[in-house]
Design a protein around this motif. Structure first.
Motif, mmCIF file in Angstrom:
data_model
loop_
_atom_site.group_PDB
_atom_site.id
_atom_site.type_symbol
_atom_site.label_atom_id
_atom_site.label_comp_id
_atom_site.label_asym_id
_atom_site.label_seq_id
_atom_site.Cartn_x
_atom_site.Cartn_y
_atom_site.Cartn_z
ATOM 1 N N THR A 82 0.811 -1.219 0.000
ATOM 2 C CA THR A 82 0.000 0.000 0.000
ATOM 3 C C THR A 82 0.845 1.271 0.000
ATOM 4 N N ASN A 83 2.024 1.223 0.642
ATOM 5 C CA ASN A 83 2.889 2.407 0.614
ATOM 6 C C ASN A 83 4.308 2.071 0.141
ATOM 7 N N ASP A 84 4.463 0.914 -0.500
ATOM 8 C CA ASP A 84 5.730 0.485 -1.081
ATOM 9 C C ASP A 84 6.871 0.583 -0.064
ATOM 10 N N SER A 85 6.669 -0.058 1.089
ATOM 11 C CA SER A 85 7.698 -0.015 2.129
ATOM 12 C C SER A 85 7.930 -1.405 2.706
ATOM 13 N N VAL A 86 9.127 -1.591 3.214
ATOM 14 C CA VAL A 86 9.474 -2.796 3.946
ATOM 15 C C VAL A 86 9.494 -2.418 5.414
ATOM 16 N N ASN A 87 8.728 -3.124 6.232
ATOM 17 C CA ASN A 87 8.685 -2.835 7.663
ATOM 18 C C ASN A 87 9.558 -3.825 8.418
ATOM 19 N N VAL A 88 10.364 -3.295 9.320
ATOM 20 C CA VAL A 88 11.169 -4.106 10.225
ATOM 21 C C VAL A 88 10.486 -4.031 11.578
ATOM 22 N N SER A 89 10.056 -5.163 12.091
ATOM 23 C CA SER A 89 9.252 -5.214 13.304
ATOM 24 C C SER A 89 9.994 -5.951 14.419
ATOM 25 N N PRO A 90 10.351 -5.254 15.527
ATOM 26 C CA PRO A 90 10.976 -5.961 16.644
ATOM 27 C C PRO A 90 9.975 -6.910 17.303
ATOM 28 N N VAL A 91 10.481 -8.044 17.764
ATOM 29 C CA VAL A 91 9.643 -9.045 18.421
ATOM 30 C C VAL A 91 10.020 -9.113 19.898
ATOM 31 N N PHE A 92 9.030 -8.979 20.755
ATOM 32 C CA PHE A 92 9.201 -9.067 22.197
ATOM 33 C C PHE A 92 8.500 -10.322 22.710
ATOM 34 N N ALA A 93 8.822 -10.698 23.938
ATOM 35 C CA ALA A 93 8.106 -11.772 24.631
ATOM 36 C C ALA A 93 7.594 -11.192 25.941
ATOM 37 N N ALA A 94 6.411 -11.612 26.368
ATOM 38 C CA ALA A 94 5.829 -11.137 27.621
ATOM 39 C C ALA A 94 5.291 -12.314 28.411
ATOM 40 N N GLU A 95 5.735 -12.410 29.660
ATOM 41 C CA GLU A 95 5.222 -13.459 30.540
ATOM 42 C C GLU A 95 3.954 -12.969 31.224
ATOM 43 N N ILE A 96 2.937 -13.826 31.204
ATOM 44 C CA ILE A 96 1.629 -13.496 31.756
ATOM 45 C C ILE A 96 1.346 -14.395 32.957
ATOM 46 N N ASP A 97 0.761 -13.820 33.987
ATOM 47 C CA ASP A 97 0.330 -14.599 35.157
ATOM 48 C C ASP A 97 -0.708 -15.616 34.686
ATOM 49 N N PRO A 98 -0.522 -16.905 34.991
ATOM 50 C CA PRO A 98 -1.459 -17.931 34.504
ATOM 51 C C PRO A 98 -2.894 -17.755 35.014
ATOM 52 N N HIS A 99 -3.085 -16.946 36.046
ATOM 53 C CA HIS A 99 -4.431 -16.757 36.602
ATOM 54 C C HIS A 99 -5.167 -15.567 35.982
ATOM 55 N N GLN A 100 -4.465 -14.751 35.200
ATOM 56 C CA GLN A 100 -5.121 -13.606 34.563
ATOM 57 C C GLN A 100 -6.008 -14.075 33.415
ATOM 58 N N LYS A 101 -7.098 -13.369 33.216
ATOM 59 C CA LYS A 101 -8.046 -13.691 32.149
ATOM 60 C C LYS A 101 -7.890 -12.718 30.987
ATOM 61 N N VAL A 102 -8.036 -13.234 29.778
ATOM 62 C CA VAL A 102 -7.945 -12.420 28.572
ATOM 63 C C VAL A 102 -9.174 -11.526 28.454
ATOM 64 N N LYS A 103 -8.948 -10.254 28.109
ATOM 65 C CA LYS A 103 -10.029 -9.308 27.804
ATOM 66 C C LYS A 103 -9.764 -8.782 26.401
ATOM 67 N N LEU A 104 -10.356 -9.429 25.399
ATOM 68 C CA LEU A 104 -10.094 -9.081 24.006
ATOM 69 C C LEU A 104 -10.641 -7.713 23.638
#
Length: 158
Positions: A82-104
């Motif tokens: 759409t804008n003729d560009s190459v995007n470089v995207s950094p990738v992170f990791a995030a640890e989540i508490d297993p008891h937390q619930k997803v809120k989409l």
């Protein structure tokens, strides 16, 4: 074509009996990739550092406040026609508490916590599949390198 740095991606994981990874399904009415399964991703806002965008996108898309955020040795690259560009995207990791619930957010319609191989099989983009594997090996698996990649908590305060 130009090279841009506008998007971050974040692999969310939780340590349960067997580690699990969160994958999200985009809404059916999404303008770019309707119904696609993906990891958390989103744009970097003006004046925002990439790790700040990662934390914000995690909160916006899932409601989570991670236990820890990790800088990974990964970037994904992809071409935007759409804008003729190459995007470089950094990738992170995030640890989540297993008891937390997803809120989409409205951006997604479904989610699944999956094992490494199940998450990899559901994702479409090779870079995201590779990110799950590498993060599982080097961070989730408590490889000695995980502490080198953890972003210190004082960088993460709101």
């Amino acid at each position: 074509a130009k090279i841009t740095f506008e998007i971050v991606e974040v692999v969310l994981f939780r340590r349960t009996a067997e580690p699990e990874f969160l994958v999200l399904q985009r809404s059916d009415d999404d303008g770019i990739y309707p119904s696609l399964w993906q990891i958390v991703s989103g744009g970097i806002e003006s004046g925002e550092k990439a790790y700040e965008a990662a934390l914000r996108e995690v909160r916006e898309e899932t409601g989570f406040r991670p236990l820890g955020l990790y800088n990974t040795p990964l970037t994904n690259t992809f071409y935007f026609f759409t804008n003729d560009s190459v995007n470089v995207s950094p990738v992170f990791a995030a640890e989540i508490d297993p008891h937390q619930k997803v809120k989409l957010s409205d951006e997604h319609k479904d989610f699944r916590w999956l094992t490494r191989e199940d998450a990899v099989s559901l994702l479409v983009w090779p870079g995201q599949k590779n990110a799950i594997r590498i993060i599982d090996d080097y961070i989730v698996g408590r490889n000695p390198s995980d502490e080198f990649m953890k972003i210190p908590p004082d960088y993460l305060s709101d």
